[in-house]
Design a protein around this motif. Sequence first.
Motif, short mmCIF file in Angstrom:
data_model
loop_
_atom_site.label_atom_id
_atom_site.label_comp_id
_atom_site.label_asym_id
_atom_site.label_seq_id
_atom_site.Cartn_x
_atom_site.Cartn_y
_atom_site.Cartn_z
N TYR A 145 -17.74 5.41 3.32
CA TYR A 145 -18.60 5.22 4.49
C TYR A 145 -19.68 6.30 4.56
O TYR A 145 -20.86 5.99 4.76
CB TYR A 145 -17.76 5.22 5.77
CG TYR A 145 -18.60 5.21 7.01
CD1 TYR A 145 -19.27 4.05 7.41
CD2 TYR A 145 -18.76 6.36 7.78
CE1 TYR A 145 -20.06 4.04 8.54
CE2 TYR A 145 -19.55 6.36 8.91
CZ TYR A 145 -20.20 5.19 9.29
OH TYR A 145 -21.00 5.19 10.41
N THR A 146 -19.28 7.55 4.38
CA THR A 146 -20.26 8.63 4.50
C THR A 146 -21.34 8.54 3.43
O THR A 146 -22.50 8.84 3.69
CB THR A 146 -19.59 10.01 4.48
OG1 THR A 146 -18.77 10.13 3.31
CG2 THR A 146 -18.75 10.22 5.73
N GLN A 147 -20.98 8.11 2.22
CA GLN A 147 -22.00 7.93 1.18
C GLN A 147 -22.99 6.85 1.60
O GLN A 147 -24.19 6.99 1.40
CB GLN A 147 -21.38 7.59 -0.17
CG GLN A 147 -22.40 7.32 -1.26
CD GLN A 147 -23.39 8.45 -1.47
OE1 GLN A 147 -23.07 9.42 -2.16
NE2 GLN A 147 -24.57 8.35 -0.90
N ILE A 148 -22.51 5.78 2.19
CA ILE A 148 -23.39 4.69 2.62
C ILE A 148 -24.38 5.16 3.68
O ILE A 148 -25.55 4.78 3.64
CB ILE A 148 -22.55 3.50 3.12
CG1 ILE A 148 -21.85 2.83 1.92
CG2 ILE A 148 -23.40 2.49 3.89
CD1 ILE A 148 -20.79 1.80 2.31
N VAL A 149 -23.94 5.98 4.63
CA VAL A 149 -24.81 6.37 5.75
C VAL A 149 -25.44 7.75 5.57
O VAL A 149 -26.13 8.24 6.48
CB VAL A 149 -24.06 6.30 7.11
CG1 VAL A 149 -23.55 4.89 7.36
CG2 VAL A 149 -22.91 7.31 7.18
N TRP A 150 -25.24 8.39 4.43
CA TRP A 150 -25.76 9.75 4.21
C TRP A 150 -27.28 9.77 4.42
O TRP A 150 -28.02 9.05 3.77
CB TRP A 150 -25.40 10.23 2.81
CG TRP A 150 -25.53 11.71 2.67
CD1 TRP A 150 -26.60 12.38 2.17
CD2 TRP A 150 -24.58 12.69 3.07
NE1 TRP A 150 -26.38 13.73 2.23
CE2 TRP A 150 -25.14 13.95 2.78
CE3 TRP A 150 -23.32 12.63 3.65
CZ2 TRP A 150 -24.47 15.15 3.04
CZ3 TRP A 150 -22.65 13.82 3.90
CH2 TRP A 150 -23.22 15.06 3.61
N ARG A 151 -27.74 10.61 5.34
CA ARG A 151 -29.15 10.59 5.78
C ARG A 151 -30.15 10.88 4.67
O ARG A 151 -31.27 10.38 4.71
CB ARG A 151 -29.36 11.55 6.95
CG ARG A 151 -29.34 13.02 6.54
CD ARG A 151 -29.48 13.95 7.75
NE ARG A 151 -29.41 15.34 7.38
CZ ARG A 151 -28.30 16.00 7.08
NH1 ARG A 151 -27.14 15.37 7.08
NH2 ARG A 151 -28.33 17.27 6.75
N ARG A 152 -29.80 11.66 3.69
CA ARG A 152 -30.76 12.02 2.63
C ARG A 152 -30.79 11.02 1.47
O ARG A 152 -31.68 11.08 0.64
CB ARG A 152 -30.45 13.41 2.10
CG ARG A 152 -30.77 14.48 3.14
CD ARG A 152 -30.69 15.85 2.54
NE ARG A 152 -30.89 16.84 3.59
CZ ARG A 152 -30.46 18.06 3.52
NH1 ARG A 152 -29.83 18.47 2.45
NH2 ARG A 152 -30.67 18.90 4.51
N THR A 153 -29.81 10.14 1.42
CA THR A 153 -29.79 9.13 0.37
C THR A 153 -30.89 8.11 0.63
O THR A 153 -31.08 7.67 1.76
CB THR A 153 -28.41 8.44 0.30
OG1 THR A 153 -27.43 9.43 -0.01
CG2 THR A 153 -28.39 7.35 -0.76
N ARG A 154 -31.64 7.75 -0.40
CA ARG A 154 -32.76 6.81 -0.27
C ARG A 154 -32.62 5.55 -1.11
O ARG A 154 -33.21 4.54 -0.80
CB ARG A 154 -34.08 7.51 -0.67
CG ARG A 154 -34.47 8.65 0.25
CD ARG A 154 -34.89 8.11 1.60
NE ARG A 154 -35.18 9.19 2.53
CZ ARG A 154 -34.43 9.51 3.57
NH1 ARG A 154 -33.33 8.84 3.83
NH2 ARG A 154 -34.77 10.50 4.37
#
Length: 185
Positions: A145-154
């Motif tokens: 879940y955190t990888q999906i919503v990670w703010r810096r991931t584009r």
Amino acid sequence: MTPKRHAALLALSLGACSAGSGAPAAERVVEPMTRSAPAARGAGLLRQVMISRHNAARAALGVAPLQWDDALVADARRYAEQMALSGRFAHAEQHGEGENLFTGTRGAYSYAEMVDLWLAERRDFVNAATPGFSRTGRAGDVAHYTQIVWRRTRGVGCAIASNARDDFLVCRYSPPGNVVGERSY
């Protein structure tokens, strides 16, 4: 997902990892089959389901949407095919990209069910610094879940490969999430 009782069983495993976080052990769980016919497949459907589900979760938090990245798709495809060929479900020995993994009985899960299992980890998530972002005390319980919503991931790219028994879904993320000492959003 509300399982329907069928005679056949399926196996499900999840795994989440990103640069510098280490690879948690894959867990294999046996669950009742949810359908009697194989789930729909195809590259276009995979892209549509993954990008829409990922971006809906991000929009709910006010986080910028992800873009589909064909280079990440190619990396994910190579690794999904490698796992399908070997039958070994484990995180890649790569660094620099985030990675979410799923495996389950071939054709038993739809793409939506696969990603929704990752998104369901939200129930145990707290927005604290990594790795203290889980109500359970186990970072691996929320790391998909955190990888999906990670703010810096584009960017995100996903691919699936199968062997005679299992489907192997790989999603790759750039830049990676789950960075120790940082919050998800």
